[in-house]
Design a protein around this motif. Structure first.
Motif, mmCIF file in Angstrom:
data_model
loop_
_atom_site.group_PDB
_atom_site.id
_atom_site.type_symbol
_atom_site.label_atom_id
_atom_site.label_comp_id
_atom_site.label_asym_id
_atom_site.label_seq_id
_atom_site.Cartn_x
_atom_site.Cartn_y
_atom_site.Cartn_z
ATOM 1 N N ARG A 16 -43.722 -68.529 32.075
ATOM 2 C CA ARG A 16 -43.526 -69.676 31.198
ATOM 3 C C ARG A 16 -42.046 -69.834 30.878
ATOM 4 N NH1 ARG A 16 -48.515 -71.374 29.233
ATOM 5 N NH2 ARG A 16 -50.117 -69.800 29.374
ATOM 6 N N ASP A 17 -41.605 -71.078 30.876
ATOM 7 C CA ASP A 17 -40.229 -71.384 30.513
ATOM 8 C C ASP A 17 -40.270 -72.099 29.166
ATOM 9 O OD1 ASP A 17 -37.580 -71.935 30.374
ATOM 10 O OD2 ASP A 17 -37.512 -73.277 32.100
ATOM 11 N N ASP A 18 -40.124 -71.324 28.094
ATOM 12 C CA ASP A 18 -40.287 -71.881 26.756
ATOM 13 C C ASP A 18 -39.256 -72.957 26.442
ATOM 14 O OD1 ASP A 18 -42.464 -70.296 26.208
ATOM 15 O OD2 ASP A 18 -41.276 -68.677 25.342
ATOM 16 N N MET A 20 -37.791 -75.050 28.479
ATOM 17 C CA MET A 20 -38.146 -76.294 29.178
ATOM 18 C C MET A 20 -39.374 -76.933 28.534
ATOM 19 S SD MET A 20 -36.725 -77.987 31.384
ATOM 20 C CE MET A 20 -37.037 -79.505 32.213
ATOM 21 N N ASP A 21 -40.329 -76.117 28.094
ATOM 22 C CA ASP A 21 -41.510 -76.659 27.415
ATOM 23 C C ASP A 21 -41.118 -77.389 26.136
ATOM 24 O OD1 ASP A 21 -43.157 -75.674 29.363
ATOM 25 O OD2 ASP A 21 -43.745 -73.883 28.237
ATOM 26 N N ALA A 23 -38.104 -78.621 25.428
ATOM 27 C CA ALA A 23 -37.308 -79.792 25.797
ATOM 28 C C ALA A 23 -38.207 -80.939 26.256
ATOM 29 C CB ALA A 23 -36.309 -79.421 26.891
ATOM 30 N N MET A 24 -39.219 -80.628 27.049
ATOM 31 C CA MET A 24 -40.148 -81.673 27.499
ATOM 32 C C MET A 24 -40.925 -82.246 26.325
ATOM 33 S SD MET A 24 -39.937 -82.402 30.679
ATOM 34 C CE MET A 24 -41.497 -83.225 30.923
ATOM 35 N N GLY A 25 -41.313 -81.385 25.394
ATOM 36 C CA GLY A 25 -42.029 -81.853 24.209
ATOM 37 C C GLY A 25 -41.204 -82.822 23.398
ATOM 38 N N GLY A 27 -38.648 -84.545 24.484
ATOM 39 C CA GLY A 27 -38.400 -85.728 25.299
ATOM 40 C C GLY A 27 -39.575 -86.696 25.285
ATOM 41 N N VAL A 28 -40.770 -86.160 25.455
ATOM 42 C CA VAL A 28 -41.964 -87.014 25.449
ATOM 43 C C VAL A 28 -42.177 -87.624 24.068
ATOM 44 C CG1 VAL A 28 -44.479 -86.995 25.686
ATOM 45 C CG2 VAL A 28 -43.062 -85.815 27.373
#
Length: 48
Positions: A16-18, A20-21, A23-25, A27-28
């Motif tokens: 898991r890449d926390d 990136m998770d 950052a994506m959260g 961003g969305v």
């Protein structure tokens, strides 16, 4: 360490890449709020 709740006995099944998770959260979430703001602006302008 026979306790099934011991954290060292549980290995992640996938990497898991926390960062990136998160950052994506963000961003969305930003994109959803941005779309809501655009729709609200269009509705406000259309009601004039």
């Amino acid at each position: 360490m026979t306790d099934s709740k011991h954290p060292e006995l549980h290995v992640y099944e996938e990497q898991r890449d926390d960062l990136m998770d998160v950052a994506m959260g963000f961003g969305v979430f930003f994109a959803v709020l941005f779309v809501i703001a655009i729709v609200a602006t269009i509705i406000t302008i259309a009601m004039r």
